[in-house]
Scaffold this motif. Structure first.
Motif, PDB file in Angstrom:
ATOM      1  N   MET A  80       1.107  -1.503   0.031  1.00 55.43           N
ATOM      2  CA  MET A  80      -0.274   0.366   0.275  1.00 55.43           C
ATOM      3  C   MET A  80       0.744   1.188  -0.135  1.00 55.43           C
ATOM      4  O   MET A  80       2.121   1.572   0.329  1.00 55.43           O
ATOM      5  N   CYS A  81       0.537   2.250  -0.946  1.00 54.43           N
ATOM      6  CA  CYS A  81       1.060   3.552  -0.444  1.00 54.43           C
ATOM      7  C   CYS A  81       1.576   4.033   0.328  1.00 54.43           C
ATOM      8  O   CYS A  81       0.738   4.112   1.687  1.00 54.43           O
ATOM      9  N   ILE A  82       2.753   3.546   0.656  1.00 52.23           N
ATOM     10  CA  ILE A  82       3.244   5.101   2.157  1.00 52.23           C
ATOM     11  C   ILE A  82       2.840   6.068   2.359  1.00 52.23           C
ATOM     12  O   ILE A  82       3.314   6.902   3.609  1.00 52.23           O
ATOM     13  N   GLY A  83       2.625   6.767   1.352  1.00 50.87           N
ATOM     14  CA  GLY A  83       2.282   8.622   1.529  1.00 50.87           C
ATOM     15  C   GLY A  83       0.781   9.032   1.723  1.00 50.87           C
ATOM     16  O   GLY A  83       0.328  10.009   1.740  1.00 50.87           O
ATOM     17  N   ASP A  84      -0.571   7.944   1.987  1.00 51.35           N
ATOM     18  CA  ASP A  84      -1.067   7.566   1.756  1.00 51.35           C
ATOM     19  C   ASP A  84      -1.818   8.688   2.730  1.00 51.35           C
ATOM     20  O   ASP A  84      -2.485   9.907   2.505  1.00 51.35           O
ATOM     21  N   THR A  85      -1.327   8.783   3.887  1.00 51.73           N
ATOM     22  CA  THR A  85      -2.017   9.868   4.564  1.00 51.73           C
ATOM     23  C   THR A  85      -1.327  11.063   4.748  1.00 51.73           C
ATOM     24  O   THR A  85      -2.257  12.051   4.733  1.00 51.73           O
ATOM     25  N   PHE A  86      -0.065  11.025   4.051  1.00 52.94           N
ATOM     26  CA  PHE A  86       0.611  11.972   3.537  1.00 52.94           C
ATOM     27  C   PHE A  86      -0.385  12.531   2.535  1.00 52.94           C
ATOM     28  O   PHE A  86      -0.556  14.493   2.408  1.00 52.94           O
ATOM     29  N   ALA A  87      -0.893  12.068   1.620  1.00 54.32           N
ATOM     30  CA  ALA A  87      -2.261  12.684   0.392  1.00 54.32           C
ATOM     31  C   ALA A  87      -3.382  12.712   0.694  1.00 54.32           C
ATOM     32  O   ALA A  87      -3.242  14.046   0.296  1.00 54.32           O
ATOM     33  N   TRP A  88      -3.021  12.321   2.327  1.00 51.18           N
ATOM     34  CA  TRP A  88      -4.942  12.558   2.818  1.00 51.18           C
ATOM     35  C   TRP A  88      -5.060  14.592   2.985  1.00 51.18           C
ATOM     36  O   TRP A  88      -5.610  15.121   3.161  1.00 51.18           O
ATOM     37  N   THR A  89      -3.708  14.452   3.547  1.00 50.07           N
ATOM     38  CA  THR A  89      -3.511  16.167   4.301  1.00 50.07           C
ATOM     39  C   THR A  89      -3.161  16.710   3.932  1.00 50.07           C
ATOM     40  O   THR A  89      -4.067  18.079   3.598  1.00 50.07           O
ATOM     41  N   GLU A  90      -2.188  16.586   2.625  1.00 50.19           N
ATOM     42  CA  GLU A  90      -2.232  17.825   1.300  1.00 50.19           C
ATOM     43  C   GLU A  90      -3.427  17.741   0.632  1.00 50.19           C
ATOM     44  O   GLU A  90      -3.824  19.222  -0.041  1.00 50.19           O
ATOM     45  N   THR A  91      -4.118  17.242   0.183  1.00 51.19           N
ATOM     46  CA  THR A  91      -5.439  16.839  -0.376  1.00 51.19           C
ATOM     47  C   THR A  91      -6.435  18.069   0.389  1.00 51.19           C
ATOM     48  O   THR A  91      -7.454  19.083  -0.090  1.00 51.19           O
ATOM     49  N   ILE A  92      -6.272  17.896   1.892  1.00 52.32           N
ATOM     50  CA  ILE A  92      -7.979  18.830   2.574  1.00 52.32           C
ATOM     51  C   ILE A  92      -7.058  19.538   2.428  1.00 52.32           C
ATOM     52  O   ILE A  92      -7.733  21.264   2.541  1.00 52.32           O
ATOM     53  N   ILE A  93      -5.796  20.125   2.635  1.00 50.75           N
ATOM     54  CA  ILE A  93      -5.246  21.590   3.370  1.00 50.75           C
ATOM     55  C   ILE A  93      -5.272  22.251   1.845  1.00 50.75           C
ATOM     56  O   ILE A  93      -5.654  23.499   1.956  1.00 50.75           O
ATOM     57  N   ILE A  94      -4.948  21.710   1.212  1.00 55.51           N
ATOM     58  CA  ILE A  94      -4.472  22.447  -0.399  1.00 55.51           C
ATOM     59  C   ILE A  94      -6.571  23.012  -1.061  1.00 55.51           C
ATOM     60  O   ILE A  94      -7.076  24.050  -0.766  1.00 55.51           O
ATOM     61  N   THR A  95      -7.235  21.376  -0.582  1.00 51.92           N
ATOM     62  CA  THR A  95      -8.815  22.098  -0.478  1.00 51.92           C
ATOM     63  C   THR A  95      -9.460  23.243  -0.042  1.00 51.92           C
ATOM     64  O   THR A  95     -10.122  24.615  -0.292  1.00 51.92           O
ATOM     65  N   ALA A  96      -8.764  23.275   0.961  1.00 53.46           N
ATOM     66  CA  ALA A  96      -9.547  24.156   2.139  1.00 53.46           C
ATOM     67  C   ALA A  96      -9.218  25.869   1.854  1.00 53.46           C
ATOM     68  O   ALA A  96      -9.890  26.529   2.003  1.00 53.46           O
ATOM     69  N   LEU A  97      -8.083  25.833   1.480  1.00 59.20           N
ATOM     70  CA  LEU A  97      -7.119  27.470   1.066  1.00 59.20           C
ATOM     71  C   LEU A  97      -7.590  27.631  -0.186  1.00 59.20           C
ATOM     72  O   LEU A  97      -7.392  28.654  -0.431  1.00 59.20           O
ATOM     73  N   ILE A  98      -7.523  26.421  -1.274  1.00 52.21           N
ATOM     74  CA  ILE A  98      -8.397  27.854  -2.384  1.00 52.21           C
ATOM     75  C   ILE A  98      -9.831  28.406  -1.923  1.00 52.21           C
ATOM     76  O   ILE A  98      -9.930  29.276  -2.452  1.00 52.21           O
ATOM     77  N   ALA A  99     -10.485  27.294  -1.227  1.00 54.49           N
ATOM     78  CA  ALA A  99     -12.163  27.569  -0.655  1.00 54.49           C
ATOM     79  C   ALA A  99     -12.204  28.967  -0.189  1.00 54.49           C
ATOM     80  O   ALA A  99     -13.044  29.498  -0.242  1.00 54.49           O
ATOM     81  N   SER A 100     -10.678  29.381   1.010  1.00 51.80           N
ATOM     82  CA  SER A 100     -11.621  30.051   1.650  1.00 51.80           C
ATOM     83  C   SER A 100     -10.738  31.285   0.830  1.00 51.80           C
ATOM     84  O   SER A 100     -10.948  32.651   1.338  1.00 51.80           O
ATOM     85  N   ARG A 101     -10.276  31.037  -0.182  1.00 51.25           N
ATOM     86  CA  ARG A 101     -10.405  32.684  -1.773  1.00 51.25           C
ATOM     87  C   ARG A 101     -10.870  32.580  -2.489  1.00 51.25           C
ATOM     88  O   ARG A 101     -11.663  34.027  -2.515  1.00 51.25           O
ATOM     89  N   TRP A 102     -11.152  31.491  -2.748  1.00 55.11           N
ATOM     90  CA  TRP A 102     -11.489  31.220  -4.739  1.00 55.11           C
ATOM     91  C   TRP A 102     -12.510  30.556  -5.081  1.00 55.11           C
ATOM     92  O   TRP A 102     -12.978  29.877  -4.176  1.00 55.11           O
ATOM     93  N   ARG A 103     -13.469  31.283  -5.575  1.00 63.02           N
ATOM     94  CA  ARG A 103     -14.772  29.984  -6.004  1.00 63.02           C
ATOM     95  C   ARG A 103     -13.904  29.463  -7.836  1.00 63.02           C
ATOM     96  O   ARG A 103     -13.341  30.487  -8.593  1.00 63.02           O
ATOM     97  N   LEU A 104     -13.986  28.558  -8.117  1.00 66.44           N
ATOM     98  CA  LEU A 104     -13.683  28.340  -9.780  1.00 66.44           C
ATOM     99  C   LEU A 104     -14.497  28.010 -10.535  1.00 66.44           C
ATOM    100  O   LEU A 104     -15.948  26.246 -10.201  1.00 66.44           O
ATOM    101  N   ARG A 105     -14.758  29.498 -11.390  1.00 67.96           N
ATOM    102  CA  ARG A 105     -16.033  28.804 -11.885  1.00 67.96           C
ATOM    103  C   ARG A 105     -15.824  27.551 -13.612  1.00 67.96           C
ATOM    104  O   ARG A 105     -14.412  28.249 -14.519  1.00 67.96           O
ATOM    105  N   PRO A 106     -16.411  26.503 -13.622  1.00 68.43           N
ATOM    106  CA  PRO A 106     -16.038  25.727 -14.825  1.00 68.43           C
ATOM    107  C   PRO A 106     -16.388  27.621 -17.057  1.00 68.43           C
ATOM    108  O   PRO A 106     -16.825  27.900 -16.639  1.00 68.43           O
TER     109      PRO A 106
END
Length: 452
Positions: free
Chosen positions: A392-418
């Motif tokens: 199993m990928c050794i970095g799974d927890t790392f990936a979960w953490t960075e994905t949640i952080i990046i999602t939250a920080l983008i959402a705190s400032r921007w909406r992304l319109r299609p």
């Protein structure tokens, strides 16, 4: 071994000489999904080569766990040795076990909690740099952010945008080469001086040169750093010997490649779906604004982002990066009612598994609420975005953490319109969007990290 099992059936549609190559080339994701209708294990032919496809989640789980020692990683990982022949993602047997034990401390949950501030600091400049109203290539932007997180947290390196883009392009080239060689495994073609092969060699060389500079900097100032590069430089094997620079370099290159690609495609799909689902986006903004109103995002506040995590889970399910994973039978293997002869090339697809209607009702609907605790959860082995078992990928927890952080920080400032145009999944080294241009729209009442 008993011969009571039988050989898996051949999937229908096999043509003379080319086998199933045409549908595999034309739309490999649709083809790999259709194979699930032909039984728990089925064979396909690609030219003269036969591949065994495992569809059953139960048999897949056994192959990855209790029967893991009966398989090597197979074709795709062999081709990924372009990144380095001894790196953890491609290592086998005892070398894999030793290397995993060596690197595990850097990916322990407590260690990753310590990376949160570094992750946040790495992401904020990228998020702040967008120009509202100007379309961005979402996958490229997410790759640069994820790559910045990996380099900052694991390597204490923060390259400027131009060198970071060079590294990113090199990773993309090597990945594309690996998947092409895995799907058309003819060794002679890999040795020809074609433009594609030269480009792959140049990309691999550029990548290794960039990482060699990070190693040199750590060697020159050993007391300055406390990161995974430092860990690898000081690590010793059972004889007391340290790792050669070439092996350290391969390990770092592999981490850099794996850590940026998977996270980037998941983030791309997540924001694509938010652009199509205003209510989900509103709930995300409310949650992020509430959590960040108390101050910058920290390891203690991450668990409060429950809707954000469900968005990530659903993105990992519906657009699992792992559309193709390979294995190879070490000797004759009994898998369920079937016998796989020694040397059999085996493939499985988390992407197809995660879209199975019997496991996930209405599987093509993006529904983060399916991960609510009161809802029925998929059976064991049916949700495997990072694999399973000892590989199993050794970095799974790392990936979960960075994905949640990046999602939250983008959402705190921007909406992304299609923007206009169809967006479809493409099965390359991961399941990435065919093209994803979106327009950042500033949320005026917030800034990154806190409420006004």
């Amino acid at each position: 071994m008993s011969n009571s099992g039988h050989v898996p059936p051949m999937a229908p549609g096999k043509l003379p000489l080319v086998g199933h190559a045409i549908p595999l080339i034309k739309d490999r994701l649709a083809f790999i999904q259709r194979l699930r209708t032909h039984g728990p294990v089925v064979r396909i032919a690609v030219g003269p080569k036969t591949l065994t496809v495992v569809n059953s989640p139960e048999l897949m789980h056994k192959m990855l766990t209790s029967q893991a020692d009966e398989f090597t990683k197979g074709l795709l990982f062999e081709k990924l040795k372009l990144f380095g022949k001894d790196a953890l993602p491609v290592a086998e047997g005892k070398p894999h076990l030793r290397r995993r034990r060596l690197m595990q401390p850097a990916f322990h949950r407590q260690q990753i909690a310590g990376y949160v501030d570094t992750m946040r600091t790495a992401v904020e400049p990228y998020v702040a740099s967008w120009d509202g109203g100007t379309p961005v290539d979402v996958k490229t932007e997410m790759q640069l952010m994820a790559q910045g997180v990996v380099m900052s947290a694991l390597f204490s390196a923060t390259p400027r945008r131009a060198p970071a883009a060079t590294i990113l392009n090199s990773v993309d080239t090597v990945f594309k080469t690996a998947i092409q060689r895995a799907l058309l495994p003819i060794s002679l073609l890999e040795r020809l001086p074609t433009r594609r092969n030269r480009k792959a060699d140049e990309a691999s060389s550029a990548l290794r040169t960039a990482v060699a500079e990070i190693i040199a900097e750590h060697r020159a100032h050993p007391d300055t750093y406390d990161d995974i590069v430092s860990l690898l430089l000081t690590a010793q094997d059972e004889t007391g010997a340290t790792l050669p620079d070439d092996e350290i370099l391969s390990e770092i290159v592999a981490l850099l490649a794996a850590g940026s690609e998977t996270t980037a495609v998941v983030l791309s799909w997540l924001f694509h779906e938010l652009g199509r689902n205003p209510e989900m986006e509103r709930l995300l903004h409310e949650e992020v604004d509430s959590v960040l109103a108390e101050g910058p995002l920290t390891a203690e506040r991450l668990p409060l982002l429950v809707h954000t995590r469900r968005l990530v889970s659903e993105s990992l399910r519906m657009y699992s990066p792992a559309w193709l994973v390979t294995r190879q039978a070490v000797s004759d293997v009994r898998l369920g009612e079937f016998t796989l002869p020694a040397g059999s090339d085996v493939i499985w697809s988390a992407y197809a598994l995660h879209r199975e209607p019997e496991l996930y009702p209405d599987p093509l609907r993006f529904d983060p609420d399916r991960w609510l605790p009161e809802r029925p959860q998929p059976p064991k082995g049916a949700f495997v975005p990072f694999g399973s078992g000892k590989r199993m990928c050794i970095g799974d927890t790392f990936a979960w953490t960075e994905t949640i952080i990046i999602t939250a920080l983008i959402a705190s400032r921007w909406r992304l319109r299609p923007t206009p145009g169809a967006v479809r999944p493409v099965g390359a080294i991961s399941t990435h969007p065919s093209s994803l241009q979106m327009v950042p729209e500033l949320r005026h009442h917030t800034v990154v990290g806190k409420a006004r």
